[in-house]
Design an enzyme around this catalytic site. Structure first.
Site, PDB file in Angstrom:
ATOM      1  CB  SER A  82      -0.870  -0.026   1.260  1.00 16.05           C
ATOM      2  OG  SER A  82      -1.298   1.255   1.607  1.00 16.05           O
ATOM      3  CE1 TYR A  88      -4.269  -2.017   4.909  1.00 20.07           C
ATOM      4  CE2 TYR A  88      -3.500   0.189   4.346  1.00 20.07           C
ATOM      5  CZ  TYR A  88      -3.937  -1.064   3.959  1.00 20.07           C
ATOM      6  OH  TYR A  88      -4.024  -1.379   2.618  1.00 20.07           O
TER       7      TYR A  88
HETATM    8  N1  LIG Z   1      -8.557  -0.326  -2.092  1.00 15.47           N
HETATM    9  C1  LIG Z   1      -7.453   0.367  -1.936  1.00 15.47           C
HETATM   10  O1  LIG Z   1      -7.433   1.588  -2.156  1.00 15.47           O
HETATM   11  C2  LIG Z   1      -6.177  -0.299  -1.489  1.00 15.47           C
HETATM   12  C3  LIG Z   1      -5.008   0.483  -1.391  1.00 15.47           C
HETATM   13  C4  LIG Z   1      -3.842  -0.117  -0.984  1.00 15.47           C
HETATM   14  C5  LIG Z   1      -3.812  -1.455  -0.672  1.00 15.47           C
HETATM   15  N2  LIG Z   1      -4.964  -2.196  -0.747  1.00 15.47           N
HETATM   16  C6  LIG Z   1      -4.898  -3.608  -0.392  1.00 15.47           C
HETATM   17  O2  LIG Z   1      -5.448  -4.392  -1.439  1.00 15.47           O
HETATM   18  C7  LIG Z   1      -6.103  -5.534  -0.920  1.00 15.47           C
HETATM   19  C8  LIG Z   1      -7.542  -5.595  -1.417  1.00 15.47           C
HETATM   20  O3  LIG Z   1      -8.219  -4.435  -0.977  1.00 15.47           O
HETATM   21  P1  LIG Z   1      -9.744  -4.115  -1.328  1.00 15.47           P
HETATM   22  O4  LIG Z   1      -9.896  -2.653  -1.369  1.00 15.47           O
HETATM   23  O5  LIG Z   1     -10.169  -4.940  -2.471  1.00 15.47           O
HETATM   24  O6  LIG Z   1     -10.440  -4.598   0.030  1.00 15.47           O
HETATM   25  P2  LIG Z   1     -11.650  -5.593   0.291  1.00 15.47           P
HETATM   26  O7  LIG Z   1     -11.923  -5.520   1.751  1.00 15.47           O
HETATM   27  O8  LIG Z   1     -12.762  -5.317  -0.648  1.00 15.47           O
HETATM   28  O9  LIG Z   1     -11.008  -7.000  -0.071  1.00 15.47           O
HETATM   29  C9  LIG Z   1     -10.290  -7.782   0.841  1.00 15.47           C
HETATM   30  C10 LIG Z   1     -10.948  -9.135   0.893  1.00 15.47           C
HETATM   31  O10 LIG Z   1     -10.193  -9.950   1.795  1.00 15.47           O
HETATM   32  C11 LIG Z   1     -11.102 -10.753   2.529  1.00 15.47           C
HETATM   33  N3  LIG Z   1     -10.449 -11.159   3.783  1.00 15.47           N
HETATM   34  C12 LIG Z   1     -10.194 -10.399   4.877  1.00 15.47           C
HETATM   35  N4  LIG Z   1      -9.590 -11.139   5.822  1.00 15.47           N
HETATM   36  C13 LIG Z   1      -9.459 -12.384   5.310  1.00 15.47           C
HETATM   37  C14 LIG Z   1      -8.936 -13.594   5.813  1.00 15.47           C
HETATM   38  N5  LIG Z   1      -8.423 -13.659   7.040  1.00 15.47           N
HETATM   39  N6  LIG Z   1      -8.982 -14.705   5.032  1.00 15.47           N
HETATM   40  C15 LIG Z   1      -9.525 -14.653   3.785  1.00 15.47           C
HETATM   41  N7  LIG Z   1     -10.035 -13.529   3.260  1.00 15.47           N
HETATM   42  C16 LIG Z   1     -10.005 -12.413   4.001  1.00 15.47           C
HETATM   43  C17 LIG Z   1     -12.313  -9.862   2.756  1.00 15.47           C
HETATM   44  O11 LIG Z   1     -13.481 -10.607   3.035  1.00 15.47           O
HETATM   45  C18 LIG Z   1     -12.384  -9.100   1.437  1.00 15.47           C
HETATM   46  O12 LIG Z   1     -13.258  -9.712   0.527  1.00 15.47           O
HETATM   47  C19 LIG Z   1      -5.996  -5.423   0.604  1.00 15.47           C
HETATM   48  O13 LIG Z   1      -4.892  -6.185   1.030  1.00 15.47           O
HETATM   49  C20 LIG Z   1      -5.731  -3.955   0.825  1.00 15.47           C
HETATM   50  O14 LIG Z   1      -5.038  -3.719   2.025  1.00 15.47           O
HETATM   51  C21 LIG Z   1      -6.141  -1.640  -1.151  1.00 15.47           C
END
Ligand SMILES: NC(=O)c1ccc[n+]([C@@H]2O[C@H](COP(=O)([O-])OP(=O)(O)OC[C@H]3O[C@@H](n4cnc5c(N)ncnc54)[C@H](O)[C@@H]3O)[C@@H](O)[C@H]2O)c1
Length: 348
Positions: free
Chosen positions: A158, A183
């Site tokens: 991130s 985070y």
């Molecule tokens: N959306 C953003 O702007 C952004 C920015 C930087 C990094 N990220 C990273 O990208 C990844 C995806 O983010 P997103 O925005 O799609 O979030 P999201 O919450 O929509 O997706 C994450 C998914 O992981 C699942 N999850 C959580 N804990 C879990 C576990 N213990 N076992 C199995 N599944 C689990 C959740 O149910 C969810 O569906 C994350 O790691 C997030 O930190 C996202």
């Protein structure tokens, strides 16, 4: 090829699964449908992967008629979508035993770990949980990669690892020793641990630093989604700070293109450990973001200013030269266009 995507029912994960399937891959998706936001939204995301959004309500109604609980519904989801090219497993990446069964049965060739607890602000209240899910979950996957000889891994990092970096745009070579939220700390820890597994067990790995991802299916806790909903429902828009904080918003389709570029790079190269920014390299202030939404919705928002939140950085801004050079990353969707797509998606 057979690719395992964790967090595959989430915002970015569902878009990635959709694209991987379109390109003829076999996709093994794992998600524990955690309650960070409504698990039904994630079920809907899966219906959208298969362009069956219209069938989602019917499916849910049937589940409700049968008075099934969350666990039972999700077992039905597993069965409903099970096919040769796609499986969704309702499992937790921290659960070594269940995860091992999946690795044994499916024998994936490449792992993309998107599962995790996202969001800066809630991580301040729930630091232990974030550390447990994001770090222990990742280590569990790496241990299984070691055991099952899987040599290609992509991990979602991130932009938050840059903390309040003063030098902009942020480059991968910048010092990232000063995160300001739990985070961000978990993401930095995964970068460090990832390198250790690469070094010890020759696991080729790319850590992608995503910069504020937006677009269709965006998480409901994220600002663009929240603000559009607030304007539509004539509710207050909570603006933290004076509106000058800025983000490098990146359209989800571009992020998926960057992940695909990373897959290709991993398949063509050996001894890889790279950290790569995936941003748009263009910043939008909070005030500009709100005025863009107002313009596109043709409606003024009821904006109320609140004090800046701790954990929030002032600016994110990606230098994407490395991504362009190594993985042919080429973000194409401008902010306004991406917001327009989100609004259209959220209307139907
Ligand atoms: N959306 C953003 O702007 C952004 C920015 C930087 C990094 N990220 C990273 O990208 C990844 C995806 O983010 P997103 O925005 O799609 O979030 P999201 O919450 O929509 O997706 C994450 C998914 O992981 C699942 N999850 C959580 N804990 C879990 C576990 N213990 N076992 C199995 N599944 C689990 C959740 O149910 C969810 O569906 C994350 O790691 C997030 O930190 C996202």
């Amino acid at each position: 090829m057979k690719i395992l995507v964790t967090g595959g029912a989430g915002f970015i994960g569902s878009h990635l699964c959709e694209r991987l399937l379109e390109e003829g891959n076999k996709v093994i998706s794992i998600d524990n449908f955690d309650d960070f936001y409504d698990f039904r939204i994630k079920i809907k995301n899966i219906f959208e992967i298969f362009k069956k959004k219209d069938k989602y309500s019917e499916f849910l109604e049937e589940m409700e008629k049968k008075s099934l609980d969350k666990k039972e519904i999700l077992r039905e989801v597993e069965k409903f979508f099970y096919c040769d090219s796609y499986r969704i497993y309702y499992e937790d990446i921290r659960d070594s035993e269940s995860m091992e069964k999946i690795f044994q049965k499916e024998r994936p060739e490449l792992i993309i770990n998107l599962a995790g607890l996202a969001g800066v602000r809630p991580s301040i209240e729930r630091a232990k949980e974030y550390i447990d899910v994001n770090i222990q979950g990742f280590i569990n996957l790496l241990e299984l990669c070691k055991k099952y000889n899987i040599k290609k891994v992509i991990q979602a990092s991130s932009s938050s690892v840059y903390g309040n970096n003063k030098k902009v745009p942020f480059e991968e070579s910048d010092n990232v020793d000063f995160q300001i939220s739990p985070y961000a700390g978990t993401k930095k820890s995964c970068e460090v641990l990832g390198y250790i597994y690469h070094h010890l067990y020759n696991i080729d790995m790319i850590q992608l630093r995503f910069f504020t991802v937006f677009g269709e299916r965006q998480r409901p806790d994220l600002a663009i989604h929240k603000f559009i909903k607030a304007i539509r429902e004539d509710k207050e828009i909570q603006m933290y700070g004076d509106g000058s904080s800025a983000r490098d918003y990146t359209y989800v389709g571009d992020i998926v293109q960057g992940i695909e570029g990373s897959i290709n790079y991993l398949l063509k190269n050996k001894e890889v450990y790279e950290i790569i920014n995936l941003g748009n390299s263009n910043t939008i202030s909070l005030k500009e973001m709100i005025s863009t939404i107002e313009k596109l919705m043709d409606k003024k928002g009821n904006v109320k200013e609140y004090p800046k939140q701790s954990g929030d950085v002032d600016i994110t801004f990606a230098n994407i030269n490395k991504a362009r050079r190594l993985i042919n990353y080429d973000p194409k969707t401008e902010f306004e266009e991406g917001v327009r797509k989100f609004i259209r998606w959220s209307e139907i």
